[in-house]
Design a protein around this motif. Structure first.
Motif, PDB file in Angstrom:
ATOM      1  N   LEU A  79     -49.484 -72.519   3.353  1.00 52.75           N
ATOM      2  CA  LEU A  79     -48.075 -72.338   3.024  1.00 52.75           C
ATOM      3  C   LEU A  79     -47.443 -71.167   3.762  1.00 52.75           C
ATOM      4  O   LEU A  79     -46.225 -71.140   3.944  1.00 52.75           O
ATOM      5  N   ALA A  80     -48.253 -70.198   4.174  1.00 55.42           N
ATOM      6  CA  ALA A  80     -47.684 -69.008   4.814  1.00 55.42           C
ATOM      7  C   ALA A  80     -48.383 -68.604   6.097  1.00 55.42           C
ATOM      8  O   ALA A  80     -47.873 -67.778   6.843  1.00 55.42           O
ATOM      9  N   GLY A  81     -49.565 -69.153   6.399  1.00 55.92           N
ATOM     10  CA  GLY A  81     -50.312 -68.749   7.588  1.00 55.92           C
ATOM     11  C   GLY A  81     -49.633 -69.162   8.876  1.00 55.92           C
ATOM     12  O   GLY A  81     -48.962 -70.196   8.947  1.00 55.92           O
ATOM     13  N   MET A 126     -51.966 -78.741   8.230  1.00 49.85           N
ATOM     14  CA  MET A 126     -52.132 -79.997   7.510  1.00 49.85           C
ATOM     15  C   MET A 126     -53.607 -80.391   7.475  1.00 49.85           C
ATOM     16  O   MET A 126     -54.074 -81.025   6.510  1.00 49.85           O
ATOM     17  N   SER A 127     -54.357 -80.004   8.498  1.00 52.85           N
ATOM     18  CA  SER A 127     -55.793 -80.298   8.510  1.00 52.85           C
ATOM     19  C   SER A 127     -56.495 -79.601   7.351  1.00 52.85           C
ATOM     20  O   SER A 127     -57.435 -80.159   6.763  1.00 52.85           O
ATOM     21  N   SER A 128     -56.061 -78.382   7.000  1.00 53.18           N
ATOM     22  CA  SER A 128     -56.656 -77.675   5.862  1.00 53.18           C
ATOM     23  C   SER A 128     -56.322 -78.363   4.550  1.00 53.18           C
ATOM     24  O   SER A 128     -57.142 -78.396   3.618  1.00 53.18           O
ATOM     25  N   LEU A 179     -46.486 -75.655   9.203  1.00 50.31           N
ATOM     26  CA  LEU A 179     -46.047 -76.920   8.633  1.00 50.31           C
ATOM     27  C   LEU A 179     -44.553 -77.153   8.862  1.00 50.31           C
ATOM     28  O   LEU A 179     -44.069 -78.274   8.684  1.00 50.31           O
ATOM     29  N   GLN A 180     -43.838 -76.099   9.241  1.00 53.61           N
ATOM     30  CA  GLN A 180     -42.413 -76.260   9.532  1.00 53.61           C
ATOM     31  C   GLN A 180     -42.248 -76.996  10.866  1.00 53.61           C
ATOM     32  O   GLN A 180     -42.930 -76.704  11.838  1.00 53.61           O
ATOM     33  N   GLY A 181     -41.321 -77.939  10.881  1.00 56.39           N
ATOM     34  CA  GLY A 181     -41.115 -78.731  12.094  1.00 56.39           C
ATOM     35  C   GLY A 181     -42.264 -79.659  12.383  1.00 56.39           C
ATOM     36  O   GLY A 181     -42.566 -79.950  13.560  1.00 56.39           O
TER      37      GLY A 181
END
Length: 562
Positions: free
Chosen positions: A60-62, A334-336, A7-9
């Motif tokens: 959040l961490a994957g 984001m799909s999850s 999710l970063q960037g």
């Protein structure tokens, strides 16, 4: 350690693809989650809860942009096998202990993360994992027979009980359940095999055809619900599913026999991680990215902790859903989040729709999901390549069927370790000589080489450690007995990367024995790290007049003029 996730960037042009993929996975996961909860001995809502918050917390961490975390078949079966020893499946205690198990699994993931287990997963051989998943898939299929037949098959613990009970009670089989199962299997198999190519020929937009191609399970669920309601079929159904989102609460550890779940939690965490990493890496190669193996442990710890506090059960990355997410074009986790949001709406407003869903339909969904996991060809290929690997596959497969998932995989791991130690305790050792006029040296039994009668050159193709040091001494002793004219022994260490204290003692003992026989010991092609260890001792001083040669060619040229 710097942590990162997909999710970063984040880029705005990814959003439409992630929304589309999330909706498609939501279509797949609703019936799957209910089916896997049934497999785990839990009520349907537990499967929905296990697919909700865990997906968000993994995001959040994957480090895999397309891994879909939630309930999976093998972990569901292991949950049932672990918890049923302490509570009756479906009971309140069973539900509570399943959440406790998820918390313990999260704790083991955190422990594995702290010890950097990601670097050690290669110690579990492919034969063990393949045999375990194949046997677990068969156990899962056998568990579906009661839904296919409509029989109340007792849980006797005997692996073949579903087959024997069905055969002895064939007159009690519910024809409608069997008919639904057969039709469901044919329809879902046909949809998965042919729908995509047939829809591609239609005039429908690609976004619509993508959704329809993956909607086979949901369409089957809808058909089963309609058939049950319209025909008043006498088949068992899911029943009432409580609506609403899960209430968050920390599992009450000290009010249950949680200590008895610790071994199961450790094994489930290991299996869940290996399954997740295998799926994630297969997609990562196609995406041209690299997963952070150890951070995946932290992400799975968060996912399982989220499942525990939301009344779920242990979760992992699922192969089927992840591949659907990947093929649907997901660009990030984001799909999850989209999938979880859609699932939350189902929990809030649509659970009543599934009350008349036949158990037989859920059995069909589970059966087709786990069928690809059965890979007898892996065992056959392992046997043809090396019989010991085939033996590990067969032993693990048999043990999982007869003893259970945890005992089976532990036996497979122990057998793999034992066979590895046996192989390395009897390493390949070769007497070598010069090949033609080159500086290359080869085995005297395989090639026409030049040797010197007074020089015995021996190469050990393994690290020198406690398990094989005596084997080396016995080999050299035998060769000296066959060649009494030898005055020099050259130990070629080109394949030795590590030497332990027992290996050093073996060299020291060999040196003493050779001195007593008026034979000089020489070393050649020993690597720097190994020499660093030897230099900490007095071996090189005692070696004299023996020498350390840079190459085997230099040694033979100096000692034998060859």
């Amino acid at each position: 350690m710097k942590l990162s996730n997909t999710l970063q960037g984040y880029q705005k042009d990814w959003l439409s693809a992630d929304i589309s993929a999330g909706l498609i996975v939501a279509i797949v996961i609703v019936p799957q989650a209910i089916a896997y909860a049934m497999l785990a001995g839990l009520p349907p809502q537990s499967g929905l809860y296990a697919a909700l918050l865990p997906a968000i917390f993994y995001a959040l961490a994957g480090t895999s942009p397309t891994l879909a975390v939630g309930p999976v078949a093998v972990v569901s079966l292991m949950t049932l096998e672990s918890v049923k020893a302490f509570a009756a499946p479906g009971s309140d205690d069973f539900i509570a202990l399943s959440a406790t198990l998820a918390l313990l699994v999260a704790a083991f993931y955190l422990l594995y993360f702290m010890v950097d287990l990601g670097r050690w997963t290669t110690f579990i051989s492919h034969s063990v994992i393949s045999a375990f998943t194949s046997a677990a898939a068969i156990l899962i299929l056998l568990n579906q027979i009661k839904y296919f037949t409509g029989l109340s098959i007792p849980r006797s613990g005997h692996v073949w009980e579903p087959l024997t009970y069905s055969a002895s009670h064939s007159s009690e089989i519910v024809p409608q359940a069997l008919m639904i199962s057969v039709l469901g299997l044919l329809l879902l198999w046909g949809w998965q095999r042919y729908a995509a190519r047939l829809l591609a020929r239609s005039a429908l937009p690609k976004s619509v055809t993508n959704i329809l191609a993956k909607a086979g399970p949901l369409l089957l669920v809808g058909g089963g619900i309609i058939a049950t309601q319209a025909g008043q079929l006498p088949v068992s159904t899911v029943g009432h599913i409580p609506g609403g989102l899960p209430s968050l609460q920390f599992p009450a550890l000290f009010s249950h026999d949680w200590q008895g779940l610790l071994p199961s939690a450790a094994v489930i965490a290991l299996i869940g991680y290996l399954e997740s990493l295998s799926v994630g890496n297969s997609m990562a190669r196609a995406q041209g990215i690299r997963l952070q193996a150890n951070q995946e442990l932290l992400a799975l710890a968060l996912a399982n902790a989220a499942s525990a506090i939301s009344r779920g059960y242990p979760v992992a990355g699922g192969f089927g859903r992840s591949m659907v997410n990947f093929s649907a074009g997901a660009r990030s986790q984001m799909s999850s989040i989209v999938m979880a949001s859609t699932l939350a709406l189902v929990c809030l407003f649509a659970t009543d729709w599934f009350a008349t869903l036949p158990h037989a339909i859920l059995g069909v969904i589970v059966a087709l999901a786990v069928w690809p996991l059965i890979r007898f060809q892996d065992g056959w290929h392992a046997w043809r390549f090396r019989k010991s690997d085939g033996l590990v596959w067969l032993a693990t497969f048999t043990a999982v069927l007869l003893m259970g998932a945890e005992q089976g995989i532990l036996l497979g791991m122990m057998l793999s370790l034992a066979l590895y130690l046996k192989r390395t305790s009897e390493p390949h050792i070769a007497e070598i000589g010069r090949f033609a006029d080159s500086d290359h040296f080869r085995n005297v039994l395989r090639h026409q080489v030049t040797t010197c009668p007074e020089v015995l050159m021996v190469r050990i193709d393994e690290n020198l450690y406690f398990a094989n040091s005596q084997f080396l001494l016995d080999y050299i002793a035998q060769r000296l007995q066959d060649k009494p004219q030898v005055r020099h022994v050259v130990l070629v260490g080109s394949a030795i990367n590590y030497i332990d204290f027992s290996g050093f003692e073996a060299l020291s003992h060999l040196l003493s024995e050779l001195h007593d026989k008026q034979i000089e010991l020489h070393l050649a092609e020993f690597k720097g790290p190994v020499m660093d260890q030897i230099n900490k001792t007095d071996l090189l001083e005692r070696l004299q007049p023996g020498r350390v040669f840079f190459t085997a060619s230099e040694a033979l040229r100096h000692l034998g003029n060859v």
